[in-house]
Design a protein around this motif. Structure first.
Motif, PDB file in Angstrom:
ATOM      1  N   ALA A  86       0.834  -1.199   0.000  1.00  0.00           N
ATOM      2  CA  ALA A  86       0.000   0.000   0.000  1.00  0.00           C
ATOM      3  C   ALA A  86       0.869   1.248   0.000  1.00  0.00           C
ATOM      4  O   ALA A  86       1.948   1.258   0.583  1.00  0.00           O
ATOM      5  CB  ALA A  86      -0.898   0.003   1.231  1.00  0.00           C
ATOM      6  N   GLN A  88       0.915   5.739   0.405  1.00  0.00           N
ATOM      7  CA  GLN A  88       0.295   6.777   1.228  1.00  0.00           C
ATOM      8  C   GLN A  88      -1.054   7.232   0.657  1.00  0.00           C
ATOM      9  O   GLN A  88      -1.933   7.624   1.393  1.00  0.00           O
ATOM     10  CB  GLN A  88       1.225   7.996   1.323  1.00  0.00           C
ATOM     11  CG  GLN A  88       2.527   7.712   2.012  1.00  0.00           C
ATOM     12  CD  GLN A  88       2.411   7.715   3.527  1.00  0.00           C
ATOM     13  OE1 GLN A  88       1.340   7.859   4.079  1.00  0.00           O
ATOM     14  NE2 GLN A  88       3.529   7.548   4.194  1.00  0.00           N
ATOM     15  N   ASP A  89      -1.206   7.186  -0.673  1.00  0.00           N
ATOM     16  CA  ASP A  89      -2.451   7.651  -1.295  1.00  0.00           C
ATOM     17  C   ASP A  89      -3.456   6.512  -1.506  1.00  0.00           C
ATOM     18  O   ASP A  89      -4.336   6.607  -2.348  1.00  0.00           O
ATOM     19  CB  ASP A  89      -2.165   8.379  -2.610  1.00  0.00           C
ATOM     20  CG  ASP A  89      -1.420   7.506  -3.613  1.00  0.00           C
ATOM     21  OD1 ASP A  89      -1.119   6.340  -3.292  1.00  0.00           O
ATOM     22  OD2 ASP A  89      -1.146   7.989  -4.719  1.00  0.00           O
ATOM     23  N   HIS A  90      -3.302   5.423  -0.755  1.00  0.00           N
ATOM     24  CA  HIS A  90      -4.220   4.281  -0.756  1.00  0.00           C
ATOM     25  C   HIS A  90      -4.229   3.505  -2.066  1.00  0.00           C
ATOM     26  O   HIS A  90      -5.163   2.763  -2.340  1.00  0.00           O
ATOM     27  CB  HIS A  90      -5.649   4.707  -0.389  1.00  0.00           C
ATOM     28  CG  HIS A  90      -5.732   5.405   0.923  1.00  0.00           C
ATOM     29  ND1 HIS A  90      -5.424   4.783   2.107  1.00  0.00           N
ATOM     30  CD2 HIS A  90      -6.060   6.674   1.246  1.00  0.00           C
ATOM     31  CE1 HIS A  90      -5.567   5.641   3.093  1.00  0.00           C
ATOM     32  NE2 HIS A  90      -5.947   6.806   2.601  1.00  0.00           N
ATOM     33  N   LYS A  91      -3.197   3.659  -2.880  1.00  0.00           N
ATOM     34  CA  LYS A  91      -3.074   2.823  -4.082  1.00  0.00           C
ATOM     35  C   LYS A  91      -2.346   1.552  -3.673  1.00  0.00           C
ATOM     36  O   LYS A  91      -1.533   1.551  -2.748  1.00  0.00           O
ATOM     37  CB  LYS A  91      -2.310   3.563  -5.163  1.00  0.00           C
ATOM     38  CG  LYS A  91      -3.097   4.702  -5.773  1.00  0.00           C
ATOM     39  CD  LYS A  91      -2.409   5.227  -7.017  1.00  0.00           C
ATOM     40  CE  LYS A  91      -3.289   6.124  -7.842  1.00  0.00           C
ATOM     41  NZ  LYS A  91      -3.689   7.345  -7.248  1.00  0.00           N
ATOM     42  N   THR A  92      -2.629   0.461  -4.361  1.00  0.00           N
ATOM     43  CA  THR A  92      -1.991  -0.809  -4.027  1.00  0.00           C
ATOM     44  C   THR A  92      -1.230  -1.354  -5.228  1.00  0.00           C
ATOM     45  O   THR A  92      -1.537  -1.023  -6.368  1.00  0.00           O
ATOM     46  CB  THR A  92      -3.033  -1.861  -3.590  1.00  0.00           C
ATOM     47  OG1 THR A  92      -3.945  -2.093  -4.661  1.00  0.00           O
ATOM     48  CG2 THR A  92      -3.800  -1.406  -2.351  1.00  0.00           C
ATOM     49  N   PRO A 137     -10.628   2.437   1.425  1.00  0.00           N
ATOM     50  CA  PRO A 137      -9.659   3.148   2.269  1.00  0.00           C
ATOM     51  C   PRO A 137     -10.337   3.628   3.544  1.00  0.00           C
ATOM     52  O   PRO A 137     -11.535   3.895   3.546  1.00  0.00           O
ATOM     53  CB  PRO A 137      -9.193   4.314   1.419  1.00  0.00           C
ATOM     54  CG  PRO A 137      -9.853   4.214   0.115  1.00  0.00           C
ATOM     55  CD  PRO A 137     -10.802   3.071   0.135  1.00  0.00           C
ATOM     56  N   HIS A 140     -10.969   9.201   7.254  1.00  0.00           N
ATOM     57  CA  HIS A 140     -10.223  10.028   8.202  1.00  0.00           C
ATOM     58  C   HIS A 140     -11.140  11.109   8.743  1.00  0.00           C
ATOM     59  O   HIS A 140     -11.771  11.831   7.981  1.00  0.00           O
ATOM     60  CB  HIS A 140      -9.003  10.668   7.529  1.00  0.00           C
ATOM     61  CG  HIS A 140      -8.001   9.666   7.090  1.00  0.00           C
ATOM     62  ND1 HIS A 140      -7.209   8.964   7.975  1.00  0.00           N
ATOM     63  CD2 HIS A 140      -7.675   9.211   5.856  1.00  0.00           C
ATOM     64  CE1 HIS A 140      -6.432   8.136   7.297  1.00  0.00           C
ATOM     65  NE2 HIS A 140      -6.699   8.257   6.019  1.00  0.00           N
ATOM     66  N   GLY A 156      -3.604  -4.998   8.117  1.00  0.00           N
ATOM     67  CA  GLY A 156      -2.532  -4.087   7.716  1.00  0.00           C
ATOM     68  C   GLY A 156      -1.314  -4.250   8.610  1.00  0.00           C
ATOM     69  O   GLY A 156      -1.443  -4.540   9.793  1.00  0.00           O
TER      70      GLY A 156
END
Length: 167
Positions: A86, A88-92, A137, A140, A156
């Motif tokens: 993963a 930081q921008d929630h892409k995998t 995701p 927040h 995670g």
């Protein structure tokens, strides 16, 4: 699996309301399926439960670790177990590790083993193990929290590589 609560929103997920269901939410009930077990205090319990610990290693080492998926209700199959890296921008992205799985005789538990040869600084990252479908995701909250580190989502974990800078 489709019988659940859903929410329709524009641009941003709305904050949780003080009382009642959020605007734009609805419940999909499927005839012939048992009703979902509602927990008014938060999201549904994770099923299967995924247990994995953060990993610490050094550059050039071989890292081997295990993880476990356990279910009270579902029959688990290893072809639905996934691990992704993963950002930081929630892409995998796919992991470069060798993954093996052992399914219990009652198919309620899967023990996985991951092996990473010649660990590099690029391997230092957050990772996610999930079953069947990639979860959305995390939401927040807008108000500040006084926690130092956000908790990783279920499944995670981090791989920390000694000798590499932290991001």
């Amino acid at each position: 699996d489709d019988q659940s609560g859903y929410i329709i929103y524009y641009q941003r997920i709305p904050p949780p309301p003080q009382h009642g269901p959020p605007p734009g939410s609805f419940m999909l009930e499927i005839e012939g399926c048992p009703p979902p077990e509602d927990d008014e205090r938060g999201p549904p319990k994770q099923d299967p439960k995924i247990t994995v610990k953060g990993q610490h290693t050094t550059k050039g080492a071989t890292l081997t670790f295990t993880f476990k998926l356990e279910s009270n209700d579902k029959t688990l199959t290893k072809d639905k177990v996934h691990m992704v890296k993963a950002s930081q921008d929630h892409k995998t992205s796919p992991v470069r590790f060798t993954l093996t799985y052992e399914v219990s005789s009652d198919s309620k538990t899967i023990t996985g083993t991951a092996v990473a040869d010649s660990v590099t600084c690029d391997d230092q990252s957050g990772y996610l193990i999930y079953y069947d479908k990639l979860p959305p995701p995390p939401h927040h909250e807008t108000r500040m929290r006084f926690k130092r580190q956000p908790r990783p989502p279920p499944g995670g974990f981090m791989i920390d590589v000694k000798g590499c800078s932290h991001y």
